[in-house]
Design an enzyme around this catalytic site. Structure first.
Site, PDB file in Angstrom:
ATOM      1  N   ILE A  37       0.524  -0.721   0.161  1.00 57.77           N
ATOM      2  CA  ILE A  37      -0.140  -0.080   0.071  1.00 57.77           C
ATOM      3  C   ILE A  37       0.884   0.657  -0.079  1.00 57.77           C
ATOM      4  O   ILE A  37       0.072   1.911  -0.707  1.00 57.77           O
ATOM      5  CB  ILE A  37      -1.136  -0.061   0.962  1.00 57.77           C
ATOM      6  CG1 ILE A  37      -2.117  -1.638   1.107  1.00 57.77           C
ATOM      7  CG2 ILE A  37      -1.751   1.435   1.710  1.00 57.77           C
ATOM      8  CD1 ILE A  37      -2.888  -0.483   2.773  1.00 57.77           C
ATOM      9  N   GLY A  38       1.874   1.161   0.867  1.00 57.15           N
ATOM     10  CA  GLY A  38       3.032   1.825   1.038  1.00 57.15           C
ATOM     11  C   GLY A  38       3.130   2.443  -0.758  1.00 57.15           C
ATOM     12  O   GLY A  38       3.566   3.442  -1.114  1.00 57.15           O
ATOM     13  N   TRP A  92       2.252   1.739  -3.095  1.00 56.16           N
ATOM     14  CA  TRP A  92       1.107   1.941  -4.007  1.00 56.16           C
ATOM     15  C   TRP A  92       1.174   3.684  -4.668  1.00 56.16           C
ATOM     16  O   TRP A  92       1.176   5.300  -5.312  1.00 56.16           O
ATOM     17  CB  TRP A  92      -0.496   1.939  -3.934  1.00 56.16           C
ATOM     18  CG  TRP A  92      -1.046   2.694  -4.915  1.00 56.16           C
ATOM     19  CD1 TRP A  92      -1.665   2.317  -6.239  1.00 56.16           C
ATOM     20  CD2 TRP A  92      -2.387   3.790  -4.675  1.00 56.16           C
ATOM     21  NE1 TRP A  92      -3.259   3.333  -6.373  1.00 56.16           N
ATOM     22  CE2 TRP A  92      -3.561   4.126  -5.420  1.00 56.16           C
ATOM     23  CE3 TRP A  92      -2.706   4.212  -2.854  1.00 56.16           C
ATOM     24  CZ2 TRP A  92      -4.423   4.709  -5.260  1.00 56.16           C
ATOM     25  CZ3 TRP A  92      -3.969   5.385  -3.199  1.00 56.16           C
ATOM     26  CH2 TRP A  92      -4.081   4.631  -4.177  1.00 56.16           C
ATOM     27  N   HIS A  93       1.381   5.025  -3.599  1.00 55.65           N
ATOM     28  CA  HIS A  93       1.368   5.731  -3.192  1.00 55.65           C
ATOM     29  C   HIS A  93       2.994   6.446  -4.051  1.00 55.65           C
ATOM     30  O   HIS A  93       2.752   7.624  -3.743  1.00 55.65           O
ATOM     31  CB  HIS A  93       1.863   6.162  -1.195  1.00 55.65           C
ATOM     32  CG  HIS A  93       0.642   6.214  -1.164  1.00 55.65           C
ATOM     33  ND1 HIS A  93      -0.246   4.772  -0.337  1.00 55.65           N
ATOM     34  CD2 HIS A  93      -0.696   6.739  -0.599  1.00 55.65           C
ATOM     35  CE1 HIS A  93      -0.867   5.151   0.349  1.00 55.65           C
ATOM     36  NE2 HIS A  93      -1.169   6.299  -0.174  1.00 55.65           N
ATOM     37  N   GLY A  94       3.900   5.746  -4.005  1.00 58.72           N
ATOM     38  CA  GLY A  94       4.770   6.352  -4.219  1.00 58.72           C
ATOM     39  C   GLY A  94       6.007   5.131  -4.045  1.00 58.72           C
ATOM     40  O   GLY A  94       6.384   5.074  -2.897  1.00 58.72           O
TER      41      GLY A  94
END
Lengths: 378, 457
Positions: free
Chosen positions: B371-372, B374-376
């Site tokens: 998930i991290g 996914w943010h970058g």
């Protein structure tokens, strides 16, 4: 999504409840409308947040933790002077003026008022406390307006650095702070018999259109923003952006001889607002004042033989300087002419903005003058 | 009002047109020439190819693809014409017709290739392509590489290239919807869908920029539902949009003045003020994001479409699991469905026996790190993922049992209330400290902030 989670519009939308909320909101808005003009006095500064060392002014709020607003109540409420009761043993000095006093590109402790505060501990047997009430707009009438507010804080001495660029008649009222406080200036005119040409007062309809909740929404939003920015001011002590690099004040100058469209001594003399100095005297009454012709950049670059700097052709500035001295001498007021006291390499991004070193040279002269003329007077 | 249109096919076509226009118009101008045209165009290509992969091969006919593609061509033409009249300033001013020809050429080639190649499943390969695209976009060094490549092609200065040159509006959420449909197709759980309907789901404009990520079956059902409460729908939409605008443009914008950021992180040296700025960021991100969600839900409702909620009082939850069940819920559900559950199942049933705690540790940490990502794809998002992954693991292994034994000891209402309050406080603070890694660009500044928070700065 399960059926049980399906949006039940009937449950979500209760028209009666919503209409009730709308009516309540309208009632609240109507009820607080008359109070809104004095909302600026309500402030978290000096209560939760540290009072500001200079009046709020700034463009990039997210970096400067500051903003420009035209509500004088709010501006003063956020200033440290509003949180400090005057003590009996305090000698209170208020310094007003333009961006040079406010301290563009200078940290709060590097400005003229801060340096006087540091360098002058006692005056007339009292402990000296100096407040910076400069505001970065060039207009003498703006200074008169600010001083009218500041009189509430009982100054023992007023220091007023000024420069020719604040004198032209067209600069007196054409700035947002004045335009948004016309009614206050009108009431000052009435109370003190000031000479200020403000034109016709607005009609009631114009006044209503200008002062209702909708047209003043930005002002109210700014009041709230100012409170939030108080947290960052308290947390960082920063109240302006300090760019690593900036354009230095121009040393090579245009060959124009004009000053604000004037080419002759007669035209210039007829269009300078010397009356504002008398207005100031009426406002401050018997409080002593020192008027300073503030330092300017004296260029040695292209066209330096006809201009001192970006602002001033030599003929215009020399004429102003002579007239100012005569005007103040005639009235017997304290006058300190420091126009060429600071070397040209100690100016920063403008012909009136000084570096910390320049500010020290300047403040030393002012401190000496105060000590000699005011503090040891009695 | 689109929501009031009774005939589903009209509503579908109108929303298709709206989605297309918003997709093409909202993409911001970028320094690389014609990229504003190409980024949304690539989304169109990827979406059409995805549909060809998941289409019902029996009911497929050529017209079902020719009609929407003609509508796309007509929309491009319309936008080029209106640009000439000064509407949508600078949208396609610089666009040469060759770009359009290349676009339709690529589209035609990919459609033909996908139609004539063997019938074997290509969904997983296509998911792989989408993920690779995603990785390139989310990794600053790789984005920079693409930028340099594109600048070389367009004969622009390579020295001026930055990773921000490739700001692809909406791709993150569009990629999720594509992966969802491709995976559901693989499982045989995707209902039949025509291209217009599929395009509407993937690029649905209210949810394009910030979610929520709806499931296709739910979206389709909502699309087909008749609108029986039209007036109430308008009022409800107005309420949600107003609330969203207030959250986003009043509350979040005010909080942004004091919230922790890259600049003030190094300017604040007092512990109390640092905590205030960290808390301000925690509320800023909530109000900003949930405000967007309210606006999206309201706008979708105006169109007669119901989309899922994304937040449910996340900061009032008494443990981290409950927080993640109520924060960006549709994203969490996505990762649970397509990563966490399959991985946990695989580890439980695989040949090698894994201990329970190791399974929990692996699944939770890797999910949160993902998930991290996914943010970058930068180290700080990895740390943010690790922070939450470890937090979830600790909560799962120890704090639940510890909490239960405490609750057993203190049974009065007041003590329960107190315990709940403490739990909420601890969870909120854990999440808030996690945001330090999220908001700051590097480890060094994060550590400095953490030091100030504990009074060691």
């Amino acid at each position: 999504m399960d059926d049980k989670n399906k949006l039940d519009l009937k449950e979500q939308v209760n028209i009666l409840k919503m209409a009730f909320k709308v009516i309540i909101l309208l009632v609240i808005i109507i009820a607080i409308s008359p109070l809104v003009n004095s909302l600026g006095k309500a402030s978290l500064y000096n209560l939760i947040f540290n009072g500001r060392l200079r009046l709020p002014f700034g463009e990039n709020s997210s970096l400067s933790y500051n903003l420009t607003l035209n509500n004088l109540d709010a501006m003063f409420a956020s200033h440290i002077i509003n949180g400090q009761e005057k003590r009996d043993d305090e000698y209170r000095i208020i310094v007003i003026g333009d961006s040079s006093t406010w301290g563009i590109l200078l940290h709060p402790d590097q400005t003229l008022p801060a340096l006087i505060d540091k360098g002058l501990s006692l005056c007339q047997g009292k402990s000296v406390k100096v407040f910076n009430l400069g505001y970065p707009t060039l207009s003498l009438t703006k200074d008169v307006l600010i001083m009218a507010f500041a009189m509430e804080y009982e100054p023992d001495l007023v220091i007023w650095p000024l420069t020719l660029e604040s004198f032209p008649l067209d600069k007196q009222t054409s700035n947002p702070l004045i335009e948004n406080n016309m009614d206050r200036i009108r009431s000052l005119n009435k109370k003190f018999g000031l000479i200020t040409d403000l034109g016709e007062p607005p009609t009631n309809l114009e006044r209503y259109l200008k002062n209702n909740l909708i047209s003043k929404r930005k002002e109210y939003a700014d009041l709230i923003r100012l409170q939030f920015l108080g947290a960052m001011w308290s947390a960082t002590g920063i109240d302006q952006v300090y760019p690593g690099e900036y354009s230095k004040a121009k040393n090579d100058l245009d060959d124009s001889m004009e000053f604000h469209g004037f080419n002759s001594a007669n035209d210039l003399e007829n269009n300078l607002a010397f009356y504002a100095i008398d207005n100031m005297k009426k406002i401050i009454g018997s409080t002593p004042i020192i008027i300073i012709n503030e330092p300017i950049l004296v260029s040695d670059g292209l066209n330096h033989e006809i201009r001192y700097n970006f602002y001033y052709p030599i003929w215009a500035y020399d004429l102003y300087q002579t007239n100012l001295k005569t005007y103040l001498d005639e009235r017997g007021w304290n006058f300190l002419d420091l126009w060429d006291i600071v070397p040209r390499n100690e100016f920063t991004n403008s012909a009136i903005h000084l570096s910390p070193t320049g500010e020290t040279i300047y403040s030393n002269e002012v401190i000496n003058y105060i000590q000699e003329s005011i503090c040891y007077e009695k | 009002m689109v929501g009031s249109i009774k005939k589903p096919s009209y509503k579908k076509n109108l929303i298709f047109f709206l989605n297309l226009v918003v997709l093409l118009v909202l993409q911001p101008n970028l320094p690389i020439r014609n990229l504003r045209f190409w980024l949304p165009s690539v989304i169109i290509i990827i979406t059409i190819v995805s549909w060809i992969i998941i289409r019902d091969k029996v009911r497929f006919n050529t017209l079902s693809i020719v009609k929407p593609i003609s509508a796309i061509a007509a929309t491009y033409l319309l936008l080029i014409i209106v640009t000439k009249f000064g509407i949508f300033n600078n949208l396609y001013n610089q666009l040469k017709i060759i770009n359009l020809l290349i676009f339709f050429g690529i589209l035609f080639l990919l459609i033909t290739l996908n139609l004539i190649t063997a019938n074997g499943s290509r969904a997983n390969y296509w998911i792989f392509v989408i993920i690779i695209l995603f990785v390139f976009l989310k990794t600053p060094q790789l984005s920079l590489m693409i930028s340099k490549g594109l600048r070389t092609i367009t004969d622009q200065s390579v020295e001026l290239a930055t990773h921000l040159d490739i700001s692809w509006l909406g791709f993150s959420y569009i990629a999720f919807r594509l992966i969802h449909t491709l995976r559901e197709h693989e499982k045989g759980a995707l209902p039949d869908v025509d291209l217009v309907e599929y395009f509407n789901y993937v690029t649905f404009f209210p949810t394009m920029v910030a979610g929520p990520i709806d499931r296709f079956d739910h979206f389709q059902k909502s699309f087909q539902n008749p609108d029986n409460h039209h007036n109430m729908r308008i009022i409800y939409s107005g309420q949600r949009i107003s609330i969203g605008l207030f959250k986003k443009f009043v509350v979040a914008d005010l909080l942004s003045l004091i919230a922790l950021n890259e600049v003030n992180a190094s300017q604040i040296h007092s512990s109390i003020w640092m905590w205030i700025s960290v808390y301000a960021y925690a509320f800023l991100i909530f109000f900003d994001f949930s405000g967007y969600t309210d606006i999206a839900i309201g706008m979708a409702c105006l169109l007669g479409i119901e989309i899922p909620e994304n937040f449910s009082h996340p900061y009032a939850k008494k443990n981290l699991t409950l927080f993640w069940n109520s924060w960006h819920m549709t994203l969490t559900q996505f990762f649970r469905t397509y990563y966490f559950n399959p991985l946990a199942r695989y580890l439980r049933t695989g040949k090698r026996k894994w201990s329970v705690w190791l399974i929990i540790l692996t699944t939770q940490i890797s999910t949160m790190v993902l998930i991290g990502f996914w943010h970058g794809i930068i180290i700080n998002f990895v740390l943010w993922g690790l922070w939450h992954g470890i937090g979830l693991f600790i909560q799962n292994r120890w704090s639940n049992s510890l909490g239960a034994s405490i609750e057993k000891k203190f049974t009065s209402k007041l003590s329960n209330l107190l315990i709940n309050g403490v739990n909420i406080f601890l969870t909120f603070n854990f999440v808030s400290v996690g945001w330090v890694f999220f908001v700051l660009p590097n480890v060094q500044s994060s550590i400095s902030v953490l030091k100030v928070l504990v009074g060691a700065g």
